[in-house]
Design a protein around this motif. Structure first.
Motif, mmCIF file in Angstrom:
data_model
loop_
_atom_site.group_PDB
_atom_site.id
_atom_site.type_symbol
_atom_site.label_atom_id
_atom_site.label_comp_id
_atom_site.label_asym_id
_atom_site.label_seq_id
_atom_site.Cartn_x
_atom_site.Cartn_y
_atom_site.Cartn_z
ATOM 1 N N PHE A 292 25.271 113.334 63.395
ATOM 2 C CA PHE A 292 24.330 112.242 63.182
ATOM 3 C C PHE A 292 24.531 111.141 64.217
ATOM 4 C CE2 PHE A 292 21.298 110.076 60.481
ATOM 5 C CZ PHE A 292 21.497 108.737 60.820
ATOM 6 N N VAL A 293 25.789 110.767 64.433
ATOM 7 C CA VAL A 293 26.063 109.695 65.395
ATOM 8 C C VAL A 293 25.614 110.095 66.793
ATOM 9 C CG1 VAL A 293 27.915 108.421 66.563
ATOM 10 C CG2 VAL A 293 27.908 108.592 64.079
ATOM 11 N N LYS A 294 25.892 111.321 67.178
ATOM 12 C CA LYS A 294 25.459 111.783 68.511
ATOM 13 C C LYS A 294 23.943 111.721 68.631
ATOM 14 C CE LYS A 294 27.745 115.525 70.436
ATOM 15 N NZ LYS A 294 28.666 116.696 70.374
ATOM 16 N N LYS B 47 19.427 105.047 70.461
ATOM 17 C CA LYS B 47 20.129 104.060 71.282
ATOM 18 C C LYS B 47 20.963 103.083 70.448
ATOM 19 C CE LYS B 47 18.336 105.404 75.211
ATOM 20 N NZ LYS B 47 19.196 106.031 76.220
ATOM 21 N N LEU B 48 21.559 103.634 69.416
ATOM 22 C CA LEU B 48 22.419 102.842 68.535
ATOM 23 C C LEU B 48 23.698 103.632 68.342
ATOM 24 C CD1 LEU B 48 20.572 101.659 65.299
ATOM 25 C CD2 LEU B 48 21.911 100.249 66.857
ATOM 26 N N GLU C 299 31.524 113.027 55.091
ATOM 27 C CA GLU C 299 30.684 113.281 56.261
ATOM 28 C C GLU C 299 29.258 112.753 56.155
ATOM 29 O OE1 GLU C 299 29.863 117.362 57.237
ATOM 30 O OE2 GLU C 299 29.873 117.963 55.130
ATOM 31 N N LYS C 300 28.901 112.125 55.035
ATOM 32 C CA LYS C 300 27.563 111.543 55.041
ATOM 33 C C LYS C 300 27.602 110.040 55.379
ATOM 34 C CE LYS C 300 27.238 110.674 50.045
ATOM 35 N NZ LYS C 300 26.369 110.776 48.873
ATOM 36 N N TYR C 301 28.780 109.565 55.775
ATOM 37 C CA TYR C 301 28.908 108.136 56.072
ATOM 38 C C TYR C 301 29.224 107.889 57.541
ATOM 39 C CZ TYR C 301 29.378 107.553 51.018
ATOM 40 O OH TYR C 301 29.167 107.557 49.672
ATOM 41 N N ILE C 302 28.699 106.775 58.037
ATOM 42 C CA ILE C 302 29.104 106.325 59.373
ATOM 43 C C ILE C 302 29.505 104.852 59.253
ATOM 44 C CG2 ILE C 302 27.632 108.003 60.532
ATOM 45 C CD1 ILE C 302 25.651 105.828 61.192
#
Lengths: 430, 427
Positions: A368-370, A377-378, A396-399
């Protein structure tokens, strides 16, 4: 040339950890270098430290002898200032020379404490999610990390860091005769949980029962929001003699680049940290320590005044916290509102982004982060970077987002986060 | 707790001579020539760079920088040392910044020394090498520099060059368990600057036995009488097995900034990076920014008379000569150092002031130095501090003086010595 060591206690044990860290690191190097990406991942302020802090550094650097070595275990004026501040906070006498060690950041305090008191055959309890250095440092000391996760106990819309709790029975089962220490982090990175007195008492009772040490990482001690109080576990009965409490100038004064931290505790523990310190880097930079001492005196004198930086920074961050939560909610994400610290974790599963075609082996949050970095662009940090191998699926559902950021959280009108999620190929100005 | 609370790795490394002697100097000394730091300030250009960094528009200089070294600093170090070593250096992989050279040494021992490894240390040595080897689980193996017989003739003073290794003795110290040798040139405390021949001797043995070289070169700019500091990493077969350590504190007279660095091949530095990222992680940003600017200036002025790396040794040579003269005039016999800002003097003539105590655990020079600071107000360090426990009495009639001091300080030292001598002769 075969003789270069494989670092028996370091690299072999660190391989799985460093692999996970490297993934995150590769992305972050790219992100840090790319000005079109709004970096809400890395935990460093983009706000300026207060003017008087910078002024004190300029003053210190102008004094000749303050550019030369100072006392190894901590510059005298700094350890004296620290003892005053913490005597007041803890309500007990603290000897500046025997009960305090100044280190290269709180990171250096964690290292000195673990190297001094932990060794092969020991077990160390680490609460997940955890600041990522705890595990490799424990392994580097030859000991075994034993993980216990914070578990989310509620369901519903307004999630709070207080909803993440330890199961007391599960925790008790982690203690045995080999348990040398437990690492506590309050306020907690990444969740922002501020452990309550009752929660600390559960931990304290177990430490006393099993004669276990407590390494208490309290770098965010001043950053607690309305309705919450930071409590030092070392002040609970029976705990002072078995606790090393760690603090940070970087987090206290928004000067992470000064890399000054400290360990406070009873002489019979601190003296061993001092031995490690005298055999690792001997002394910390002098002008920075002097400037920090002067800054502490300024704020010590106004600890009854709301203008004291310890409280004013907290208020400033509370409004940034609220603003960030609002932006995220409007974008359809589900933030966990932190009671302390300057991080916020966010449940991204609500967006239902299908990443099943992306690399299978990585946890969802990494993918998700990638995806978020490239297409929105965040940037943020995947939460599974902060847990042991067994619990990745739980987290794994958290950032994690960082909100000690000036520019991007100041505009009241424009929800740049929501905008980015709705608009691909946006530019930095949006 | 039934067993000690502390880890076993702390065994035997808890004592530290500096804790005691720094305290004594602070309590009693009027003239402190003991601990090694200048009592003059860093150069103006460096102080200005520091102020610019901390007060400039870019307040992000107060936040974390790159963990393995602030980019402007590693870039200029790669350029500067690349030039000196005749090599193309990659700032990201061939250079790592540390919290002083002290932490660079720590990273080296932690990275390369496993339990059971032997590390050769040349005596007299900067005292931290021994406990650091032990903390890493290794075994220090000592080999002494000895005054070559006949070098003390006709009342001529000895030079640090007269203290040498015995090649056969050195060779005998290398075994299949030898992991590394620590080289310190210019040497603290003697001031010896190893010659090319001496370095080649060491290099040949390193290559023959596949041994690493940890080269502590913090005093690299402080060489006198036109001598040349030779970097062992530039010798045949050595780049690949050497980590070279440097210090902003010594190079720029700013010991309180605690900025050091390591230079070497990536295959060695990658392990230093692992240790560093799990111990200190980042070094302070502002100081690194200022040191980078200092090096930028020195690169531009390299070899020119205005270069600080030329001016500083010039000034220190004069101070050296002054102190040598003062000591010689009163009957202490200084060994003239070829480098560093230390010199060692033979105090045998002054022995009558501090009586010998048979069966004393404490080496004579240590008792002498303590007596001297308490009774004469002059602080110096006993040479035995720089020897392992078993060898502390081999050279126990020498004390080390630091001459990186203002003229007034050196004059005050001379006055104390003169007065002392007069008291002796009048008895």
């Amino acid at each position: 040339v075969q003789k270069v060591t494989s670092l028996l206690h370091v690299s072999a044990l660190l391989k799985p950890v460093s692999a996970a860290m490297n993934l995150a690191k590769v992305e972050f190097t790219k992100v840090a270098a790319d000005p079109s990406i709004v970096n809400l991942g890395q935990g460093l302020p983009d706000i300026s430290p207060p003017d008087y802090v910078k002024e004190e550094l300029a003053k210190a650097a102008a004094v000749d002898r303050l550019n030369q070595y100072t006392r190894g275990f901590g510059h005298p004026s700094l350890v004296k200032a620290l003892s005053q501040v913490y005597e007041r906070v803890c309500g007990r006498k603290i000897d500046p020379f025997t009960d305090i060690l100044v280190t290269v950041g709180a990171y250096g305090s964690l290292f000195s404490t673990i190297q001094a008191l932990i060794e092969e055959g020991d077990e160390v309890i680490i609460i997940e999610p955890f600041y990522d250095c705890y595990e490799p440092m424990v392994k580097m000391a030859g000991a075994k990390p034993v993980f216990i996760p914070l578990r989310y106990k509620k369901d519903g819309n307004s999630a709070s860091s207080a909803d993440w709790v330890l199961d007391p029975v599960e925790l008790a089962n982690k203690f045995n005769s080999k348990t040398k220490a437990i690492i506590l982090n309050t306020p907690h990175n990444p969740i922002g949980k501020v452990f309550t007195r009752e929660e600390l008492q559960v931990i304290a009772d177990l430490c006393i029962k099993h004669d276990t040490l407590c390494i208490s990482d309290e770098v965010y001690e001043w950053l607690v929001y309305k309705g919450n109080k930071h409590i030092k576990i070392a002040t609970l009965p029976g705990m002072w003699e078995r606790t090393v409490t760690i603090g940070s100038a970087g987090k206290t004064y928004s000067v992470t680049g000064w890399k000054l931290g400290w360990s406070i505790g009873p002489q019979n523990l601190i003296k061993h940290l001092q031995v490690v310190h005298q055999n690792t880097l001997y002394t910390c930079p002098t002008p920075l320590q002097e400037a920090l001492a002067q800054a502490f005196w300024i704020d010590y004198k106004r600890m009854d005044d709301p203008q004291c930086y310890f409280y004013s920074l907290s208020r400033e961050l509370e409004s940034k916290r609220n603003r960030m939560a609002q932006l995220l909610q409007e974008a359809g994400l589900k933030p966990v509102i932190p009671d302390g610290g300057y991080f916020m974790i966010v449940d991204v599963s609500t967006l239902n982004v299908d990443l099943s075609d992306v690399d299978e082996k990585q946890p969802y949050d990494y993918k998700f982060v990638k995806w978020m970095i490239t297409s929105k662009k965040l940037s943020a940090i995947p939460l599974s970077a902060f847990c042991g191998p067994e619990t990745k699926s739980q987290f794994e559902k958290y950032i994690r987002f960082c909100f000690i950021k000036g520019l991007c959280l100041s505009s009241p009108q424009h929800n740049f986060v929501a905008w980015r999620f709705k608009n691909p190929n946006c530019t930095h100005k949006d | 707790m039934s067993r000690p609370v502390q880890a076993r790795r702390l065994e035997g490394i808890d004592k530290n001579i500096w804790v005691e002697f720094v305290k004594l100097a602070a309590t009693y000394s009027t003239v402190n020539l003991g601990q090694g730091f200048p009592d003059f300030p860093p150069p103006d250009f460096l102080k200005k760079a520091f102020v610019r960094a901390l007060s400039g528009e870019n307040h992000m200089l107060h936040q974390y920088t790159r963990a393995f070294g602030h980019p402007p600093l590693v870039k200029i170090l790669a350029q500067f040392f690349g030039k000196l070593l005749g090599r193309d250096l990659d700032p990201m992989t061939n250079v790592m910044v540390t919290v002083g050279a002290y932490q660079a040494l720590f990273c080296c021992f932690q990275a390369f020394v496993d339990e059971g490894d032997e590390v050769i240390i040349i005596e007299p040595f900067f005292d931290c090498y021994e406990p650091m080897v032990k903390m890493a689980g290794g075994m220090p193996v000592f080999v002494p520099l000895r005054p070559v017989s006949g070098s003390e003739q006709n009342g001529k003073l000895m030079s640090s060059a007269d203290w040498q290794l015995d090649p056969a003795e050195l060779a005998s110290k290398f075994s299949e368990r030898t992991k590394a040798i620590v080289l310190n040139s210019p040497n603290n405390p003697l001031g010896k600057v190893f010659s090319r021949g001496e370095l080649e001797l060491i290099a040949d043995l390193c290559v023959k036995h596949d041994v690493l070289c940890i080269s502590d070169e913090v005093y690299e700019w402080l060489v006198y009488d036109g001598k040349e500091h030779i970097r062992i990493a530039s010798l045949q077969g050595m780049w690949d097995r050497t980590v070279t350590i440097g210090s902003a504190g010594k190079s720029f007279s700013a010991t309180g900034w605690k900025v050091g660095w390591t230079v070497g091949p990536n295959r060695l530095l990658q392990h230093l990076r692992t240790v560093h990222q799990n111990s200190a992680y980042h070094c302070a940003t502002v100081a690194q920014e200022a040191v980078a600017q200092g090096f930028q200036r020195e690169l531009e002025l390299y070899g020119k008379p205005e270069s600080y790396f030329i001016q500083l040794p010039k000034e220190l040579q004069q101070k050296r000569d002054w102190l040598v003269q003062s000591l010689d005039a009163v009957g202490m016999k200084p060994i003239i150092p070829e480098g560093t800002y230390f010199l060692v003097a033979d105090i045998s003539e002054f022995k009558s002031d501090v009586s010998d105590v048979p069966d004393s655990d404490e080496p004579y020079d240590s008792r002498f130095a303590k007596w001297m600071v308490k009774n004469k107000g002059l602080a110096a360090i006993p040479l035995s501090a720089f020897y392992c426990g078993a060898h502390k009495n081999n050279y126990n009639h020498f004390i080390r003086f630091c001459f990186a001091k203002e003229e007034a300080t050196l004059k005050a030292a001379s006055d104390i010595l003169q007065k002392w001598k007069r008291e002796k002769t009048s008895r």
